[in-house]
Design an enzyme around this catalytic site. Structure first.
Site, PDB file in Angstrom:
ATOM      1  N   ARG A 121       0.852  -1.175   0.000  1.00  0.00           N
ATOM      2  CA  ARG A 121       0.000   0.000   0.000  1.00  0.00           C
ATOM      3  C   ARG A 121       0.895   1.234   0.000  1.00  0.00           C
ATOM      4  O   ARG A 121       1.951   1.253   0.632  1.00  0.00           O
ATOM      5  CB  ARG A 121      -0.895   0.034   1.236  1.00  0.00           C
ATOM      6  CG  ARG A 121      -2.121  -0.863   1.136  1.00  0.00           C
ATOM      7  CD  ARG A 121      -3.123  -0.335   0.100  1.00  0.00           C
ATOM      8  NE  ARG A 121      -4.334  -1.124   0.054  1.00  0.00           N
ATOM      9  CZ  ARG A 121      -4.553  -2.138  -0.787  1.00  0.00           C
ATOM     10  NH1 ARG A 121      -3.622  -2.499  -1.660  1.00  0.00           N
ATOM     11  NH2 ARG A 121      -5.707  -2.768  -0.772  1.00  0.00           N
ATOM     12  N   GLU A 178      -3.156   7.759  -4.251  1.00  0.00           N
ATOM     13  CA  GLU A 178      -3.678   7.236  -5.526  1.00  0.00           C
ATOM     14  C   GLU A 178      -5.003   7.888  -5.898  1.00  0.00           C
ATOM     15  O   GLU A 178      -5.832   8.096  -5.016  1.00  0.00           O
ATOM     16  CB  GLU A 178      -3.916   5.713  -5.409  1.00  0.00           C
ATOM     17  CG  GLU A 178      -2.626   4.953  -5.419  1.00  0.00           C
ATOM     18  CD  GLU A 178      -2.837   3.438  -5.336  1.00  0.00           C
ATOM     19  OE1 GLU A 178      -3.902   2.943  -5.742  1.00  0.00           O
ATOM     20  OE2 GLU A 178      -1.910   2.776  -4.862  1.00  0.00           O
ATOM     21  N   HIS A 224      -1.143   0.302 -10.023  1.00  0.00           N
ATOM     22  CA  HIS A 224      -1.819  -0.622  -9.083  1.00  0.00           C
ATOM     23  C   HIS A 224      -2.360  -1.850  -9.835  1.00  0.00           C
ATOM     24  O   HIS A 224      -3.567  -2.108  -9.855  1.00  0.00           O
ATOM     25  CB  HIS A 224      -2.937   0.098  -8.322  1.00  0.00           C
ATOM     26  CG  HIS A 224      -3.285  -0.557  -7.009  1.00  0.00           C
ATOM     27  ND1 HIS A 224      -3.692   0.144  -5.903  1.00  0.00           N
ATOM     28  CD2 HIS A 224      -3.292  -1.870  -6.643  1.00  0.00           C
ATOM     29  CE1 HIS A 224      -3.947  -0.710  -4.912  1.00  0.00           C
ATOM     30  NE2 HIS A 224      -3.714  -1.936  -5.336  1.00  0.00           N
TER      31      HIS A 224
HETATM   32  C1  DGY Z   1      -6.054  -5.606  -2.969  1.00  0.00           C
HETATM   33  O1  DGY Z   1      -6.768  -6.572  -3.227  1.00  0.00           O
HETATM   34  O2  DGY Z   1      -5.919  -5.191  -1.839  1.00  0.00           O
HETATM   35  C2  DGY Z   1      -5.323  -4.977  -4.097  1.00  0.00           C
HETATM   36  O3  DGY Z   1      -4.594  -3.892  -3.766  1.00  0.00           O
HETATM   37  C3  DGY Z   1      -6.230  -4.732  -5.262  1.00  0.00           C
HETATM   38  O4  DGY Z   1      -6.167  -5.963  -5.835  1.00  0.00           O
END
Ligand code: DGY
Length: 324
Positions: free
Chosen positions: A243, A272, A290
């Site tokens: 993240r 983002e 992402h």
């Molecule tokens: C998640 O699933 O947390 C990703 O970042 C998106 O696939």
């Protein structure tokens, strides 16, 4: 015949998931894929029995406070759930689920993609060719760093980190180190050739490549800051598929500019979809939008998993992937 539960699906899903959603539920879809506003999310909580949101929907305490509320379950499309104020959801009695397992391999593949892209200057090379700057092969052109046999440091050692370790160790003969406050069984780590380190700092100091695999929590916000970037090796590369806010993006820009570290590969960003403008100007960073779980197979599996959680919930059975 009893009415089917009504669900609101906040974003466009792969066709197979939408077909399944309308088969099982009175499903409100989002064919235009326009993100819902906080007010629209609140309306969904007032009008539907369940919400199927995703990582771009900010379910803050304020949004979750919508009254009078009909929804009792939030089946997130995503393994990460930092888009949801979990304490507020719990306090209000929501069931929250996520979609683990199904995206592990694809996300690990993207981490390895970024590792190779940064080490071997692949994004830079692609730009070089497209911009017609390539004048031909020469022994000193665009030299990168070897990956095979190098040391990979994993911050966090959950499912995705282990899948990265498997690829790195068995595919590239890498030595793998990890730090995780919740360590695995020693035999599980040993099977992946992974060695524990007592502290994150020890991993940062020893690794040629550092890959982040911790969840976004208040505790992990800016875990990788200016101090920790200085603890990495000068020839080291940072890979982030976890993240964005685990990394202090401004500190990373500074470290990439002054070569405190050699490079970075990023799939996620602090704000983002906004990317720090300076990152766009730097050659020693590879940037992806992402894409960790972005294969058709995985996105279908994620949608079906979220629908499975909803189906179980409305049938009065325990959900498969309960977060709270
Ligand atoms: C998640 O699933 O947390 C990703 O970042 C998106 O696939």
């Amino acid at each position: 015949m009893t009415a089917r539960p009504r669900i609101v699906v906040t974003r466009k899903l792969p066709a197979a998931c939408e077909a399944e959603a309308v088969k099982r539920f009175d499903a409100v879809l989002n064919p235009t894929d326009t993100p819902l506003t906080p007010e629209q999310l609140q309306d969904a909580l007032r009008q539907a029995d369940g919400l199927l949101p995703t990582v771009t929907d900010k379910l803050t305490a304020e949004v979750l406070a919508a009254e009078p509320r009909r929804a009792r379950i939030i089946a997130n499309f995503g393994v990460g759930f930092n888009n949801i104020d979990i304490a507020a959801a719990k306090a209000r009695g929501f069931t929250v689920t996520n979609t683990p397992d199904v995206l592990t391999d694809d996300t690990a593949d993207i981490a390895i993609t970024l590792l190779l892209m940064t080490a071997r200057r692949a994004a830079e090379g692609d730009r070089h060719v497209r911009q017609r700057q390539w004048t031909g092969w020469r022994p000193t052109h665009m030299l990168g760093a070897r990956v095979t046999g190098k040391t990979l440091g994993l911050i966090g050692f959950g499912r995705i980190a282990r899948a990265v370790a498997r690829r790195a160790h068995h595919g590239f003969g890498m030595r793998v180190l990890y730090h995780d406050p919740f360590p695995p069984k020693p035999e599980d780590a040993a099977a992946l050739g992974a060695e524990p380190r007592e502290s994150m700092e020890a991993v940062l100091a020893e690794a040629d490549f550092v890959s982040l695999h911790c969840p976004a929590t208040p505790e992990t916000r800016h875990l990788i800051n200016a101090t920790r970037l200085r603890q990495m090796q000068r020839h080291g590369f940072l890979i982030n598929t976890a993240r964005g806010d685990v990394v202090d993006e401004a500190a990373l820009v500074a470290a990439l500019k002054d070569r405190t570290i050699a490079g970075a590969g990023l799939d996620v960003y602090e704000r983002e979809p906004v990317v720090s403008p300076e990152l766009l100007t730097l050659e020693n960073v590879a940037l992806l939008p992402h894409l960790g779980s972005a294969t058709l197979e995985t996105r279908v599996a994620m949608g079906l998993r979220a629908l499975e959680n909803l189906t179980l919930f409305f049938a009065g059975q325990p959900v498969r992937d309960r977060v709270v």
